[in-house]
Scaffold this active site. Structure first.
Site, PDB file in Angstrom:
ATOM      1  N   ASP A  87      51.247  44.680  58.609  1.00  0.00           N
ATOM      2  CA  ASP A  87      52.523  44.469  57.916  1.00  0.00           C
ATOM      3  C   ASP A  87      53.727  44.821  58.793  1.00  0.00           C
ATOM      4  OD1 ASP A  87      51.131  43.633  55.724  1.00  0.00           O
ATOM      5  OD2 ASP A  87      51.496  45.418  54.514  1.00  0.00           O
TER       6      ASP A  87
ATOM      7  N   ARG B 254      49.657  38.586  44.863  1.00  0.00           N
ATOM      8  CA  ARG B 254      48.253  38.554  45.240  1.00  0.00           C
ATOM      9  C   ARG B 254      47.500  39.811  44.787  1.00  0.00           C
ATOM     10  NH1 ARG B 254      47.549  34.680  48.700  1.00  0.00           N
ATOM     11  NH2 ARG B 254      49.722  34.968  49.247  1.00  0.00           N
TER      12      ARG B 254
ATOM     13  N   ARG C 253      60.235  41.106  46.736  1.00  0.00           N
ATOM     14  CA  ARG C 253      58.891  41.485  46.281  1.00  0.00           C
ATOM     15  C   ARG C 253      58.556  42.905  46.725  1.00  0.00           C
ATOM     16  NH1 ARG C 253      54.853  38.566  49.038  1.00  0.00           N
ATOM     17  NH2 ARG C 253      53.733  40.354  48.254  1.00  0.00           N
TER      18      ARG C 253
ATOM     19  N   ARG D 129      42.966  33.966  52.192  1.00  0.00           N
ATOM     20  CA  ARG D 129      42.754  35.347  51.713  1.00  0.00           C
ATOM     21  C   ARG D 129      41.648  35.332  50.675  1.00  0.00           C
ATOM     22  NH1 ARG D 129      48.487  38.495  51.357  1.00  0.00           N
ATOM     23  NH2 ARG D 129      47.189  40.337  51.244  1.00  0.00           N
ATOM     24  N   PRO D 130      40.401  35.364  51.137  1.00  0.00           N
ATOM     25  CA  PRO D 130      39.270  35.290  50.208  1.00  0.00           C
ATOM     26  C   PRO D 130      39.111  36.568  49.376  1.00  0.00           C
ATOM     27  CG  PRO D 130      38.492  35.470  52.488  1.00  0.00           C
ATOM     28  CD  PRO D 130      39.993  35.510  52.537  1.00  0.00           C
ATOM     29  N   ILE D 131      38.258  36.490  48.352  1.00  0.00           N
ATOM     30  CA  ILE D 131      38.029  37.659  47.481  1.00  0.00           C
ATOM     31  C   ILE D 131      36.547  38.025  47.456  1.00  0.00           C
ATOM     32  CG2 ILE D 131      40.044  37.463  45.954  1.00  0.00           C
ATOM     33  CD1 ILE D 131      38.216  35.797  44.087  1.00  0.00           C
ATOM     34  N   ASP D 132      35.800  37.477  48.424  1.00  0.00           N
ATOM     35  CA  ASP D 132      34.352  37.698  48.429  1.00  0.00           C
ATOM     36  C   ASP D 132      33.981  39.184  48.485  1.00  0.00           C
ATOM     37  OD1 ASP D 132      35.554  37.573  50.957  1.00  0.00           O
ATOM     38  OD2 ASP D 132      33.666  37.177  51.978  1.00  0.00           O
ATOM     39  N   LEU D 133      34.732  39.985  49.232  1.00  0.00           N
ATOM     40  CA  LEU D 133      34.388  41.409  49.361  1.00  0.00           C
ATOM     41  C   LEU D 133      34.609  42.150  48.047  1.00  0.00           C
ATOM     42  CD1 LEU D 133      36.028  42.000  52.870  1.00  0.00           C
ATOM     43  CD2 LEU D 133      33.579  41.793  52.378  1.00  0.00           C
TER      44      LEU D 133
ATOM     45  N   CYS E 101      48.856  30.758  50.165  1.00  0.00           N
ATOM     46  CA  CYS E 101      48.320  30.815  51.524  1.00  0.00           C
ATOM     47  C   CYS E 101      49.388  31.373  52.448  1.00  0.00           C
ATOM     48  CB  CYS E 101      47.916  29.412  51.967  1.00  0.00           C
ATOM     49  SG  CYS E 101      47.237  29.342  53.607  1.00  0.00           S
TER      50      CYS E 101
ATOM     51  N   LYS F 128      55.241  50.414  47.729  1.00  0.00           N
ATOM     52  CA  LYS F 128      54.801  49.272  46.919  1.00  0.00           C
ATOM     53  C   LYS F 128      53.275  49.172  46.890  1.00  0.00           C
ATOM     54  CE  LYS F 128      54.546  45.025  48.795  1.00  0.00           C
ATOM     55  NZ  LYS F 128      53.260  44.331  48.562  1.00  0.00           N
ATOM     56  N   ASN F 129      52.653  49.312  48.064  1.00  0.00           N
ATOM     57  CA  ASN F 129      51.200  49.098  48.117  1.00  0.00           C
ATOM     58  C   ASN F 129      50.397  50.252  47.532  1.00  0.00           C
ATOM     59  OD1 ASN F 129      51.698  46.648  49.220  1.00  0.00           O
ATOM     60  ND2 ASN F 129      50.990  47.146  51.295  1.00  0.00           N
TER      61      ASN F 129
HETATM   62  C1  UD1 Z   1      46.630  44.981  51.613  1.00  0.00           C
HETATM   63  C2  UD1 Z   1      48.127  45.104  51.523  1.00  0.00           C
HETATM   64  C3  UD1 Z   1      48.795  44.193  52.535  1.00  0.00           C
HETATM   65  C4  UD1 Z   1      48.256  44.468  53.930  1.00  0.00           C
HETATM   66  C5  UD1 Z   1      46.726  44.441  53.950  1.00  0.00           C
HETATM   67  C6  UD1 Z   1      46.130  44.865  55.279  1.00  0.00           C
HETATM   68  C7  UD1 Z   1      48.513  45.649  49.195  1.00  0.00           C
HETATM   69  C8  UD1 Z   1      49.068  45.242  47.886  1.00  0.00           C
HETATM   70  N1  UD1 Z   1      48.544  44.749  50.183  1.00  0.00           N
HETATM   71  O1  UD1 Z   1      46.308  43.638  51.298  1.00  0.00           O
HETATM   72  O2  UD1 Z   1      50.205  44.427  52.495  1.00  0.00           O
HETATM   73  O3  UD1 Z   1      48.733  43.483  54.814  1.00  0.00           O
HETATM   74  O4  UD1 Z   1      46.203  45.313  52.937  1.00  0.00           O
HETATM   75  O5  UD1 Z   1      46.527  46.153  55.589  1.00  0.00           O
HETATM   76  O6  UD1 Z   1      48.086  46.771  49.371  1.00  0.00           O
HETATM   77  N2  UD1 Z   1      39.303  39.778  53.254  1.00  0.00           N
HETATM   78  C9  UD1 Z   1      38.165  39.030  53.087  1.00  0.00           C
HETATM   79  N3  UD1 Z   1      37.549  39.066  51.870  1.00  0.00           N
HETATM   80  C10 UD1 Z   1      38.022  39.804  50.835  1.00  0.00           C
HETATM   81  C11 UD1 Z   1      39.194  40.583  51.023  1.00  0.00           C
HETATM   82  C12 UD1 Z   1      39.808  40.544  52.252  1.00  0.00           C
HETATM   83  O7  UD1 Z   1      37.712  38.339  53.995  1.00  0.00           O
HETATM   84  O8  UD1 Z   1      37.401  39.797  49.758  1.00  0.00           O
HETATM   85  C13 UD1 Z   1      40.014  39.733  54.560  1.00  0.00           C
HETATM   86  C14 UD1 Z   1      41.434  39.183  54.431  1.00  0.00           C
HETATM   87  O9  UD1 Z   1      41.432  37.775  54.431  1.00  0.00           O
HETATM   88  C15 UD1 Z   1      42.110  39.758  55.641  1.00  0.00           C
HETATM   89  C16 UD1 Z   1      41.430  41.125  55.776  1.00  0.00           C
HETATM   90  O10 UD1 Z   1      40.223  41.048  55.019  1.00  0.00           O
HETATM   91  O11 UD1 Z   1      41.829  38.978  56.767  1.00  0.00           O
HETATM   92  C17 UD1 Z   1      42.270  42.274  55.273  1.00  0.00           C
HETATM   93  O12 UD1 Z   1      42.557  42.103  53.912  1.00  0.00           O
HETATM   94  P1  UD1 Z   1      42.685  43.325  52.901  1.00  0.00           P
HETATM   95  O13 UD1 Z   1      42.524  44.606  53.631  1.00  0.00           O
HETATM   96  O14 UD1 Z   1      41.825  43.052  51.733  1.00  0.00           O
HETATM   97  O15 UD1 Z   1      44.208  43.197  52.461  1.00  0.00           O
HETATM   98  P2  UD1 Z   1      44.792  43.221  50.997  1.00  0.00           P
HETATM   99  O16 UD1 Z   1      44.138  44.289  50.197  1.00  0.00           O
HETATM  100  O17 UD1 Z   1      44.845  41.843  50.453  1.00  0.00           O
END
Ligand code: UD1
Length: 421
Positions: free
Chosen positions: A306, A92, A398, A121-125, A116, A22-23
């Site tokens: 996961d 997401r 999902r 789960r921010p998107i700043d990065l 939540c 899926k991912n």
């Molecule tokens: C992906 C996987 C999810 C898995 C996760 C970690 C998919 C569709 N989902 O989620 O199943 O649990 O990787 O292996 O592939 N963060 C920030 N800012 C950002 C983005 C992330 O602070 O802009 C933080 C998140 O809150 C979290 C950490 O980084 O604490 C890891 O998140 P991230 O690696 O981005 O996970 P996803 O890509 O959302």
């Protein structure tokens, strides 16, 4: 609402094939809009998040068809750069469309992925990475308008944290940028390598995925791509832990052994016997399990977050105390309260959950709070005495393709009752 009714106690036995990842398929489907082209993906799992991605593609104007495990995407007719709120909220990872739409159209309009489930789960990065490539953002309420009037420019992007999603967004957008991009501190998860392999087929010059530095030098688009999605390591881990939980013995076909390393090492340490061949992993859990060593989740190559709830399900009856440290998501112990309803003994201290193995679990009604928590509760139910009902608002579907059928084929007694609301 789906209600999984499970009669626990049967050791799982037999052979199953692991589904496609899926991912992996989700970011690859997003990437398919980067250039006008026809993509044929095979080994796609038939899961709700994939159907949500298909709906986003159609909404953008692409033609999409599904036939068994194949998905055919024609991104040539793409005519929109905005994704409606309702589609963005269905999953997401819809946010990975940002880099792809921006790369194709020079602009994109998406909403913040809400909810939540596992904590904030921010998107700043994501925004920082795309901003470094020259994108500008304007936020109005939940909507994010993104544009790159002067086009995207290759640059050096150093991620503050190796976010999987931000790495994917940056990789995809950077293919459309002028000049070379280097992504430092990139995520190294296997799904990143699968995305790189697909992007190469699409004509991108990209290397380094799987290491923390990825280099991208643009794209010479092709007209047609055929790509096979890699196997799902978390679905594979779920099957191995299901065998471990129930004292069973199964053969898992089609999994990539290296992707399952942290999980198979933990299961071995708990007393499971494992045998690995080129195309299958065998697990036997006939002996009583002992507590796992300390499990600390983190970015690859650490233990995958996961799989944390899933391995925890296997530790509930293991002799001794198992410690789980969750370092990735701030609220990823919501399954603990549900495990307790089955008689599990678990205490939480900050980021650590301490599980003291109990002799028996007892069936009870429980709630699937998210996708992997739902799967973990199914496993706990399979190892409990009596009947467990898992109430699930669609989380499990999902990410798991026909999980009920797979588990039944291994001897599990369970059925899904559907309640229309
Ligand atoms: C992906 C996987 C999810 C898995 C996760 C970690 C998919 C569709 N989902 O989620 O199943 O649990 O990787 O292996 O592939 N963060 C920030 N800012 C950002 C983005 C992330 O602070 O802009 C933080 C998140 O809150 C979290 C950490 O980084 O604490 C890891 O998140 P991230 O690696 O981005 O996970 P996803 O890509 O959302």
């Amino acid at each position: 609402m789906e209600i999984w009714k499970i009669r626990g106690g049967n050791p799982l036995r037999g052979s199953v094939r692991v589904q496609g990842a899926k991912n992996s398929v989700l970011p690859i489907m997003a990437a398919s809009v980067l250039v006008p082209c026809r993509t044929e993906l095979t080994n796609c799992p038939d899961v709700r998040d994939v159907r949500a991605s298909m709906d986003i593609l159609r909404c953008l104007g692409c033609a999409v068809e599904q036939d068994g495990d194949a998905i055919y995407i024609d991104s040539r007719p793409l005519c929109r750069s905005a994704v409606p709120d309702a589609l963005m909220h269905r999953m997401r990872s819809s946010f990975t469309f940002l880099g792809a739409i921006l790369g194709r159209c020079g602009e994109a309009s998406l909403t913040r992925p809400g909810g939540c489930e596992l904590g904030e789960r921010p998107i700043d990065l994501h925004l920082e990475a795309l901003g470094a490539l020259g994108a500008r953002f304007e936020e109005t309420g939940e909507r994010i308008l993104c544009c790159a009037d002067a086009g995207l420019q290759g640059t050096c992007i150093r991620l503050r944290y190796p976010s999987v999603g931000a790495t994917e967004n940056a990789m995809i957008a950077a293919c459309a940028a002028k000049g070379e991009t280097v992504i430092e501190n990139a995520a190294t998860e296997p799904e990143i390598e699968d995305l790189q392999n697909y992007l190469r087929q699409l004509g991108a010059e990209i290397c380094g995925a799987g290491t923390d530095t990825i280099q991208i030098r643009g794209i010479s688009p092709v007209e047609r791509v055929a790509y096979r999605i890699m196997p799902d390591r978390i679905a594979g881990a779920t099957m191995l832990c299901a065998a471990a939980c129930t004292g069973g013995e199964i053969e898992l076909r089609g999994a990539v052994r290296e992707h399952l390393g942290p999980v198979t090492q933990a299961l071995c340490a708990m007393g499971c016997r494992m045998r690995e061949e080129s195309s299958a992993i065998f697990i036997s859990a006939k002996r009583a399990l002992r507590a796992s060593p300390v499990i600390e989740t983190g970015p690859n190559p650490a233990f995958p977050t996961d799989a944390q709830p899933i391995l925890m399900a296997a530790s509930l009856r293991a002799a001794g105390t198992s410690a789980f440290v969750e370092n990735v998501f701030s609220d990823r112990f919501r399954h603990v309260e549900q495990f307790r309803r089955l008689g599990a003994e678990i205490c939480i201290e900050g980021k650590t959950a301490l599980v003291t193995g109990v002799r028996e679990l007892y069936g009870a009604p429980v709630l699937a709070t998210d996708l992997r928590a739902g799967a973990a509760l199914l496993l706990a139910g399979l190892s409990a005495r009596g009947t467990t009902t898992v109430l699930d608002e669609g989380h499990i579907a999902r990410g798991y393709d026909a999980l009920d059928i797979q588990l039944r084929s291994l001897g599990a007694e369970l059925e899904i009752l559907r309640e229309m609301r």
